[in-house]
Design an enzyme around this catalytic site. Structure first.
Site, PDB file in Angstrom:
ATOM      1  N   TYR A  92       0.807  -1.220   0.000  1.00 35.43           N
ATOM      2  CA  TYR A  92       0.000   0.000   0.000  1.00 35.43           C
ATOM      3  C   TYR A  92       0.843   1.275   0.000  1.00 35.43           C
ATOM      4  O   TYR A  92       0.545   2.215  -0.746  1.00 35.43           O
ATOM      5  CB  TYR A  92      -0.983   0.027   1.189  1.00 35.43           C
ATOM      6  N   TYR A 119      10.512 -11.150   0.920  1.00 28.74           N
ATOM      7  CA  TYR A 119       9.360 -11.704   0.201  1.00 28.74           C
ATOM      8  C   TYR A 119       8.886 -10.657  -0.798  1.00 28.74           C
ATOM      9  O   TYR A 119       8.356  -9.621  -0.414  1.00 28.74           O
ATOM     10  CB  TYR A 119       8.273 -12.065   1.204  1.00 28.74           C
ATOM     11  N   LYS A 171      12.118 -14.900  -1.168  1.00 27.50           N
ATOM     12  CA  LYS A 171      11.020 -15.586  -1.839  1.00 27.50           C
ATOM     13  C   LYS A 171      10.598 -14.682  -2.992  1.00 27.50           C
ATOM     14  O   LYS A 171      10.045 -13.603  -2.767  1.00 27.50           O
ATOM     15  CB  LYS A 171       9.853 -15.817  -0.880  1.00 27.50           C
TER      16      LYS A 171
END
Length: 292
Positions: free
Chosen positions: A107, A133, A161
């Protein structure tokens, strides 16, 4: 370095919204017996954004207790509030998890410099080993390989990731970050190829319902056994795709309940149960994978 199939574990819930601790115990045993290489708890698939801090810490404490050192535990600890992320990571580090999974701030849409300072601040304060991530499809924020390279090996940051599905990033990240930096796929559809091209493993949604197959496929891919790895992966192709027919973890929770791995497919709002038309599609994918 953890390698292989790491499951992005669902958080089983009762119809009241509370965590189903018995189902959690059974899931942990299922993964240990199936050869899963690590549990990623309270990530996207674990509905982390609807857990309070207290619930998160209790969930991790219980998971560590039930796992009893038999399988590594990685804890979701990301936030778009850096100060909050620091506090959560510090507490998680004290619990004794193997590492934290730290998502890019959603966001806010920070710059690359903002991302660098965010992760550096978390690591410096918490001393928690961190797996970054990167999932732009959910966060509207892309952690570029050049920024990862600035972070790699510093502030406890030990891997990433990468959930873009962009296989060209494997060679970029490896060149920039070195061989000791762990690269995990966050995209089940391309995970087999990701590992064949030099990735170290996958943090998998599919592994929730196909733990043995994902573990075997990952081991073969890491060993360079392309033909055998792709044969297993092909059997899971529809499942990789259809577990995202609605927002994750809606379909995978329904699939786990359909297989009897959990009692029901309950989620917390704003997520709702899998729609009836989608249920038929996910069931067909489970049948094709010979899981039901």
């Amino acid at each position: 370095m953890l390698t292989g199939s790491l499951v992005a574990l669902i958080t089983p819930m009762n119809s009241s919204g509370s965590v189903d601790w018995k189902a959690l115990e059974l899931l942990i045993e299922y993964h240990i017996q199936s050869g899963t290489n690590g549990l990623v708890v309270a990530g996207t698939t674990g509905e982390s954004v609807t857990l309070t801090d207290d619930e998160l810490f209790i969930l991790l404490e219980r998971t560590l207790e039930l796992a009893a050192g038999r399988i590594p535990i990685i804890a979701g600890c990301g936030s778009n509030n850096t100060a909050h992320a620091k506090q959560v990571a510090k507490r998680i580090c004290q619990l004794g998890v193997t590492a934290g999974l730290s998502v890019t701030p959603y966001y806010n849409k920070p710059t690359q410099e903002g991302l660098y300072q965010h992760f550096a601040a978390i690591g410096e304060y918490s001393e928690l080993p961190q797996i970054l991530y990167n999932v732009p499809g959910r966060t509207a924020c892309d952690l570029k390989p050049e920024t990862v390279a600035r972070l790699a090996g510093n502030f406890g940051i030990c891997g990433i990731k990468e959930a873009t599905g962009d296989l060209s990033r494997i060679s970029q990240l490896r060149l920039l970050c070195g061989e000791d930096f762990a690269l995990y796929s966050g995209d089940d559809l391309s995970a087999c190829e990701f590992m064949l091209q030099g990735g170290n493993g996958v943090i998998s949604v599919t592994a929730n319902v196909a733990a043995k197959l994902m573990s075997r496929m990952s081991a073969l891919a890491l060993a360079g056994e392309r033909e055998l790895a792709c044969e297993i992966d092909d059997s899971l192709r529809f499942l990789h795709r259809d577990l995202f027919i609605e927002s994750n973890p809606i379909p995978v929770k329904w699939a786990a309940a359909r297989m009897g791995l959990i009692k029901n497919a309950d989620l917390r709002l704003p997520l709702t149960l899998l729609s009836v038309p989608a249920q038929a599609i996910v069931e067909a994918a489970l049948v094709k994978a010979e899981l039901i």
